[in-house]
Design a protein around this motif. Sequence first.
Motif, short mmCIF file in Angstrom:
data_model
loop_
_atom_site.label_atom_id
_atom_site.label_comp_id
_atom_site.label_asym_id
_atom_site.label_seq_id
_atom_site.Cartn_x
_atom_site.Cartn_y
_atom_site.Cartn_z
N ARG A 35 -1.15 22.00 -2.30
CA ARG A 35 -0.89 21.07 -3.36
C ARG A 35 0.10 21.37 -4.44
N ILE A 38 4.91 18.83 -1.71
CA ILE A 38 4.64 17.93 -0.65
C ILE A 38 6.02 17.82 0.38
N ARG A 40 7.48 15.65 3.81
CA ARG A 40 7.09 14.49 4.70
C ARG A 40 7.82 14.59 5.98
N VAL A 41 7.98 15.79 6.54
CA VAL A 41 8.61 16.42 7.80
C VAL A 41 8.33 15.59 8.98
N LEU A 42 6.95 15.08 8.96
CA LEU A 42 6.43 14.30 10.25
C LEU A 42 6.49 12.76 9.79
N GLU A 43 7.07 12.31 8.98
CA GLU A 43 7.30 10.73 8.68
C GLU A 43 7.55 10.17 9.72
N SER A 64 -6.25 15.85 8.02
CA SER A 64 -5.57 15.96 6.98
C SER A 64 -4.24 16.93 6.94
N ASN A 67 -1.57 14.55 8.14
CA ASN A 67 -1.14 13.96 6.93
C ASN A 67 -0.57 14.83 5.91
N LEU A 68 -0.80 15.87 5.75
CA LEU A 68 0.18 16.57 4.74
C LEU A 68 1.40 17.01 5.24
N GLY A 71 2.79 12.65 8.19
CA GLY A 71 2.35 11.78 9.54
C GLY A 71 1.28 10.81 9.46
N GLU A 72 1.22 10.06 10.19
CA GLU A 72 -0.08 9.10 10.37
C GLU A 72 -1.25 9.42 11.10
N VAL A 305 -6.84 24.27 7.69
CA VAL A 305 -5.65 23.26 7.68
C VAL A 305 -4.34 24.11 8.02
N ARG B 40 10.94 2.16 8.30
CA ARG B 40 9.85 2.21 7.18
C ARG B 40 9.69 0.83 6.55
N ASN B 67 1.64 1.42 12.27
CA ASN B 67 2.26 2.65 11.86
C ASN B 67 3.84 2.74 12.02
N ARG B 327 16.29 5.68 10.56
CA ARG B 327 16.89 6.92 10.92
C ARG B 327 16.59 7.61 12.18
N ASN B 330 13.26 13.19 14.06
CA ASN B 330 13.53 14.70 13.91
C ASN B 330 12.59 15.74 14.61
N TRP B 331 11.57 15.03 15.24
CA TRP B 331 10.51 16.11 15.81
C TRP B 331 10.64 15.87 17.34
N ILE C 46 -4.24 12.67 -0.46
CA ILE C 46 -5.31 12.00 0.62
C ILE C 46 -6.71 11.79 0.07
N GLU C 72 -2.86 8.84 1.45
CA GLU C 72 -3.42 8.39 2.84
C GLU C 72 -4.78 8.53 2.84
N ARG C 74 -8.46 9.54 4.69
CA ARG C 74 -9.37 10.29 5.86
C ARG C 74 -10.83 9.74 5.78
N TYR C 100 -10.36 19.28 2.04
CA TYR C 100 -9.50 18.65 2.94
C TYR C 100 -8.70 17.28 1.99
#
Lengths: 337, 337, 337
Positions: A35, A38, A40-43, A64, A67-68, A71-72, A305, B40, B67, B327, B330-331, C46, C72, C74, C100
């Motif tokens: 932490r 942050i 958001r690569v898997l947004e 988690s 989410n980190l 992603g959802e 994690v 989004r 989602n 957009r 990207n994965w 989270i 988010e 969990r 987590y």
Amino acid sequence: MEFAGSHILSVDQFERPDVERIFEVADRMEPYAHRRRITRVLEGAILGSMFFEPSTRTRVSFGSAFNLLGGEVRETTGFEQSAIAKGESLYDTARVLSGYSDVIAMRHPTPGSVAEFAGASRVPVINGGDGSNEHPSQALLDLYTIRSELATRGRSIEQLRIAMVGDLRFGRTVHSLSKLLALFPGVQVVLISPRELRMPEGIVEHLRASGHSVLESEELESSIAHVDIVYSTRIQEERFQSQEEADLYRGRFRLNQSIYTANCEPNTVIMHPLPRDSRDNARELDDDLNDNPNLAIFRQADNGVLVRMALFTLVLDVVDQVDREARDVNWYTARRF
Amino acid sequence: MEFAGSHILSVDQFERPDVERIFEVADRMEPYAHRRRITRVLEGAILGSMFFEPSTRTRVSFGSAFNLLGGEVRETTGFEQSAIAKGESLYDTARVLSGYSDVIAMRHPTPGSVAEFAGASRVPVINGGDGSNEHPSQALLDLYTIRSELATRGRSIEQLRIAMVGDLRFGRTVHSLSKLLALFPGVQVVLISPRELRMPEGIVEHLRASGHSVLESEELESSIAHVDIVYSTRIQEERFQSQEEADLYRGRFRLNQSIYTANCEPNTVIMHPLPRDSRDNARELDDDLNDNPNLAIFRQADNGVLVRMALFTLVLDVVDQVDREARDVNWYTARRF
Amino acid sequence: MEFAGSHILSVDQFERPDVERIFEVADRMEPYAHRRRITRVLEGAILGSMFFEPSTRTRVSFGSAFNLLGGEVRETTGFEQSAIAKGESLYDTARVLSGYSDVIAMRHPTPGSVAEFAGASRVPVINGGDGSNEHPSQALLDLYTIRSELATRGRSIEQLRIAMVGDLRFGRTVHSLSKLLALFPGVQVVLISPRELRMPEGIVEHLRASGHSVLESEELESSIAHVDIVYSTRIQEERFQSQEEADLYRGRFRLNQSIYTANCEPNTVIMHPLPRDSRDNARELDDDLNDNPNLAIFRQADNGVLVRMALFTLVLDVVDQVDREARDVNWYTARRF
């Protein structure tokens, strides 16, 4: 191995460079997991979390981690009333549910079922435990923790001296960890268990054939004197014929602070895959160890994690994009690692 | 109908232009559902997912659809220990829970309960199935699939020749699909079932009154020779007095590859609302059809996401905003549709 | 108190300025909770939602509040099959699970368990109810609602005249609300209950010592004539020896529209912590009150989201950042508050 698009089903699928690659990526996840930053690569990506057998810590750790990365998570737990109960095949379940997510983390009580599911899935599947069979992310986080703890003591995995303690016969984690250790020749392994719960011979032979020194023992105190790591495990009571039989072994190799002080080298690391039993006469690791800074069991859980973030970014092929557009955390964080 | 702010409770609420509008919007969701692009548009919005009866695939399909539009999902499953069990009215439950979300997807075992809930809700409610009564998004995805499959064969819905097979008496999906088909006059319908499980007379009459040709049959092989679609269904065993009575009918109209080859025109599409029964002597669609490219059952499940994305964007009135600020993904995406 | 990084465990931890600070922040959450604007201030954070006892409304309210701030969630519900059932201590569970998430909302059936968990947690913990003990966010939303409803009538909390009705002996909410009211001297309190279910003497004395006027009564109609708020509660049947004993009291102080009209001042506000019982002969608040604009029970539930958003932003120290980069809602919102 080529990670992009692959399933992660078994530790057997890894060569040493694969494990090293996972650990290197896990290292890069540290600012996000802890932490400070942050990403958001898997947004927009969705993790299908399917726990057909309950496991709070593994399920939440996977969720988690996803989410980190931005992603959802869509979760399914239990399956008593699911389509499988109406006679649906695992093939159909996999074909359908893999249409709803970009990657799947799955636990199932039946050995082999996750691999069977993966065979029909249209997206990568990560095995979160299939009964007595495999739980590769646990083995990876265990070895990653060993590597981290040794590093702070100026040592590397090849110089490791480790004692595995407890139910080595039924304990899935020590089997998988041994297989991973076999990729790093030169380790000294002490196996401490009741005679009836010894490590399976095939694994002992595999360790020796890989260039490790292996010693077996039925006595705790004398056997933990010269190791870097004591890896303690609980009795897998659900694998015994009866509660009574499990009780025979429970609490047999109990480590507490005075035994630790009397027998271990300073800074010997204590690990455990958790949960540890807290009931009287059944404790593997006593509560009086909680203030011992070498008790690494919660750092070990935290490392799950990191390792799972690494697996997600590798199979979804976004490792090089994680740091782009990352930013600092703006909320209060009490996290003490 | 005006979609913005409306509940989606029954196929009876749609005129033909409404259905066409939903399908046109579903088409526009394809790049997002199939992971070529990310939107989004519903960032910050919350779906209240309330499944008072279990249904993994419908629940996850709704959640993933939301989602994929950028929204969050708050789920409730089961209600044995909920406030309803403490004597709370459905009115109160609806008033309270609708304060926590922007739109609700709900399943409930009692016919009419979702409409009753919607009457008290302060946000739009989409019926995800209320017992034997309605499941409108299933009927829409079925017809959307028929439209898509026909389109690749150069045909339109009005030219459809379809066989519905199995438990036509208790099968909710074939009733709702028939009502939607009635909006597109000119269809040739073959109804294949045991005498005891025939399609209710009211629906047959409705189809005929709408300009369809309807043929009833108790024999599978001779009746699937000249159709574009075979829509197979499972025996609704939970609707029978006993397991024994259900077993009488189970597996009675079993389609496999050799029956298909011997009787069907080339490229006849096979559909099924799923789950299909995989138990011996109970299979409606044999496993040996899995490699048949005309087996559309998984494309059908995938289409559920498109149709549900369309419903969400219509009732929340954001159709025209979906493509803005979208957009590319990207994965890694292994998705094979 | 210093909110940043603190646990929220009990109403006893608040001084009057703390309560006023929470309410002031809750006011600022209104455009976001009521869907006029969107904030992403907690993007990447989270919430660990741990409901070891079921409570749909509290769980969803916490989760939605966190989502509305951009974070988010969990979730973990139930614990029959969890690690605790394998003998894990609450200490270990807290150490692991707090790794987590960034903040935890927890409900547990055992009094004191949430505080014990918080003692081992590495992140702030908000008590979502620990058995008969505490549920501080409920007390806060009750007092916040009283403040809001009075404000529309040109009055302040210090001028409050309130009747608490029903099971005042076992009702956790009226105990906690009384403790909060004690911080605002000058309130007139009427306590209406069967003799056997009177408010505990310690709380009555505490109210009087704080400068409140307190009157006790066993009769509803004559006692609600001169109050601003009637706060009705259900019989806590799970706290009685038998269903029969609970039935003795159920429905004893039933308020309906004709009793309201005959006895109350105009604009007297009706509150209830919900769920209210809708079964015949067990109703505390009759359905015929549903059209009475002074029935505030659903505004009260809505206010739970505002108060929980305030608690999250305070303990995570982001109050001043909420409005930055906020934007207008772009979807249809039917919300009628």
